[in-house]
Design a protein around this motif. Structure first.
Motif, short mmCIF file in Angstrom:
data_model
loop_
_atom_site.label_atom_id
_atom_site.label_comp_id
_atom_site.label_asym_id
_atom_site.label_seq_id
_atom_site.Cartn_x
_atom_site.Cartn_y
_atom_site.Cartn_z
N ASP A 19 0.83 -1.21 0.00
CA ASP A 19 0.00 0.00 0.00
C ASP A 19 0.86 1.26 0.00
O ASP A 19 0.55 2.23 -0.69
CB ASP A 19 -0.92 0.00 1.22
CG ASP A 19 -1.96 -1.11 1.17
OD1 ASP A 19 -2.23 -1.61 0.06
OD2 ASP A 19 -2.50 -1.48 2.23
N VAL A 20 1.95 1.24 0.77
CA VAL A 20 2.85 2.39 0.81
C VAL A 20 3.53 2.59 -0.54
O VAL A 20 3.64 3.73 -1.04
CB VAL A 20 3.91 2.20 1.92
CG1 VAL A 20 5.00 3.26 1.81
CG2 VAL A 20 3.25 2.29 3.30
N ALA A 21 3.98 1.50 -1.15
CA ALA A 21 4.66 1.59 -2.45
C ALA A 21 3.73 2.15 -3.52
O ALA A 21 4.15 2.92 -4.39
CB ALA A 21 5.18 0.21 -2.87
N VAL A 22 2.46 1.79 -3.45
CA VAL A 22 1.49 2.31 -4.41
C VAL A 22 1.20 3.78 -4.11
O VAL A 22 1.12 4.62 -5.02
CB VAL A 22 0.19 1.49 -4.37
CG1 VAL A 22 -0.90 2.15 -5.21
CG2 VAL A 22 0.45 0.07 -4.86
N ALA A 23 1.08 4.11 -2.82
CA ALA A 23 0.72 5.47 -2.43
C ALA A 23 1.81 6.48 -2.79
O ALA A 23 1.52 7.58 -3.27
CB ALA A 23 0.43 5.52 -0.94
N ASN A 24 3.08 6.12 -2.56
CA ASN A 24 4.17 7.07 -2.86
C ASN A 24 4.74 6.89 -4.27
O ASN A 24 5.74 7.50 -4.62
CB ASN A 24 5.28 6.98 -1.82
CG ASN A 24 5.98 5.62 -1.82
OD1 ASN A 24 5.94 4.86 -2.77
ND2 ASN A 24 6.64 5.32 -0.71
N GLN A 25 4.10 6.01 -5.05
CA GLN A 25 4.43 5.79 -6.46
C GLN A 25 5.77 5.11 -6.68
O GLN A 25 6.23 5.00 -7.82
CB GLN A 25 4.39 7.11 -7.24
CG GLN A 25 3.02 7.77 -7.26
CD GLN A 25 2.97 9.01 -8.12
OE1 GLN A 25 4.01 9.61 -8.43
NE2 GLN A 25 1.79 9.40 -8.55
N ALA A 31 6.19 2.07 -6.46
CA ALA A 31 5.87 0.82 -7.17
C ALA A 31 6.02 0.99 -8.68
O ALA A 31 6.35 0.03 -9.38
CB ALA A 31 4.45 0.38 -6.83
N THR A 32 5.77 2.20 -9.19
CA THR A 32 5.86 2.42 -10.64
C THR A 32 7.29 2.35 -11.14
O THR A 32 7.50 2.25 -12.36
CB THR A 32 5.26 3.79 -11.00
OG1 THR A 32 6.01 4.82 -10.33
CG2 THR A 32 3.80 3.88 -10.57
N TRP A 33 8.26 2.41 -10.26
CA TRP A 33 9.67 2.37 -10.66
C TRP A 33 10.27 0.97 -10.51
O TRP A 33 11.46 0.77 -10.81
CB TRP A 33 10.47 3.38 -9.85
CG TRP A 33 9.91 4.78 -9.97
CD1 TRP A 33 9.44 5.38 -11.11
CD2 TRP A 33 9.72 5.72 -8.92
NE1 TRP A 33 8.98 6.64 -10.83
CE2 TRP A 33 9.14 6.90 -9.49
CE3 TRP A 33 9.98 5.74 -7.55
CZ2 TRP A 33 8.82 8.03 -8.75
CZ3 TRP A 33 9.67 6.87 -6.81
CH2 TRP A 33 9.09 8.00 -7.40
#
Length: 222
Positions: A124-130, A132-134
């Protein structure tokens, strides 16, 4: 009218070009450095997010396996008792005899289903701070599949795992058996079948959830 073009000395033009090239190179260097810093930041954020997600999934996988082991351990004596009492009923034994067998064999079984907490904070944190897109696209896909499986299993345990269970009646029957009181054999078999079916379903869901988690943690795939 006469216009005289001013004469520009060659060395002045050369100095101008040198100065211009220095400005251009400075700008390009600054842009390149900025991109490098941004790329390094993204890479670091992706590595940190992956590390946190791997830790979370690894802990969840261990908790799932522990729950599976515990459920299978509790299921085995329950199935054995259910089979034995079913045979007694088919043979036409009296309720008194069947209750005697229930009390003799009931010490090894427990009416309970276990499942772990399905944590997703790191994801959830990785998705929230973006960050995850990297993450690498293939690796990100495997993470997404793993967490989707966890959400599905969490929904099962929350809404369906105990749907077929008559919990109050189970507690009543278990209490009577523990105190040495007689119970209705058919009601006992109904209770045991409810627990067997629900436990088997939960175990299968937990096993299904383990597969994409293992794939997400596979170092070969990384």
């Amino acid at each position: 009218m006469h216009v005289e073009v001013p004469k520009v000395k060659w060395h002045s033009l050369r100095e101008f070009l040198q100065h211009y090239l220095m400005i251009v190179l400075s700008i390009l260097t600054a842009l390149g450095l900025e991109q490098w810093i941004e790329h390094a930041h993204h890479r670091h954020a992706a590595e940190h997010a992956s590390e946190q997600i791997n830790t979370e999934l690894g802990n969840t996988l261990r908790d799932i396996q522990a729950a599976i082991d515990m459920d299978e351990k509790k299921l085995e004596p329950l199935i054995a008792l259910d089979t034995a009492i079913s045979d007694d009923v088919r043979k036409g034994l009296s309720d008194v005899e069947i209750n005697k067998h229930i009390r003799e064999q009931s010490k090894g079984f427990t009416l309970a289903i276990n499942w772990p907490a399905f944590n997703s904070q790191a994801w959830d944190v990785a998705v929230a701070n973006q960050s995850a897109t990297w993450i690498d696209a293939d690796h990100l896909h495997r993470y997404a599949v793993a967490y989707a499986a966890l959400r599905e299993t969490a929904n099962w345990t929350t809404h369906n795992a105990t749907l077929a269970l008559n919990a109050p009646r189970m507690i009543d029957l278990q209490t009577r058996i523990r105190l040495g009181k007689d119970v209705d054999p058919m009601e006992f078999l109904s209770m045991s079948q409810q627990m067997i079916v629900s436990t088997r379903g939960t175990i299968q869901y937990l096993k299904d959830a383990s597969t994409p988690i293992k794939a997400a943690l596979d170092p070969i795939g990384q």
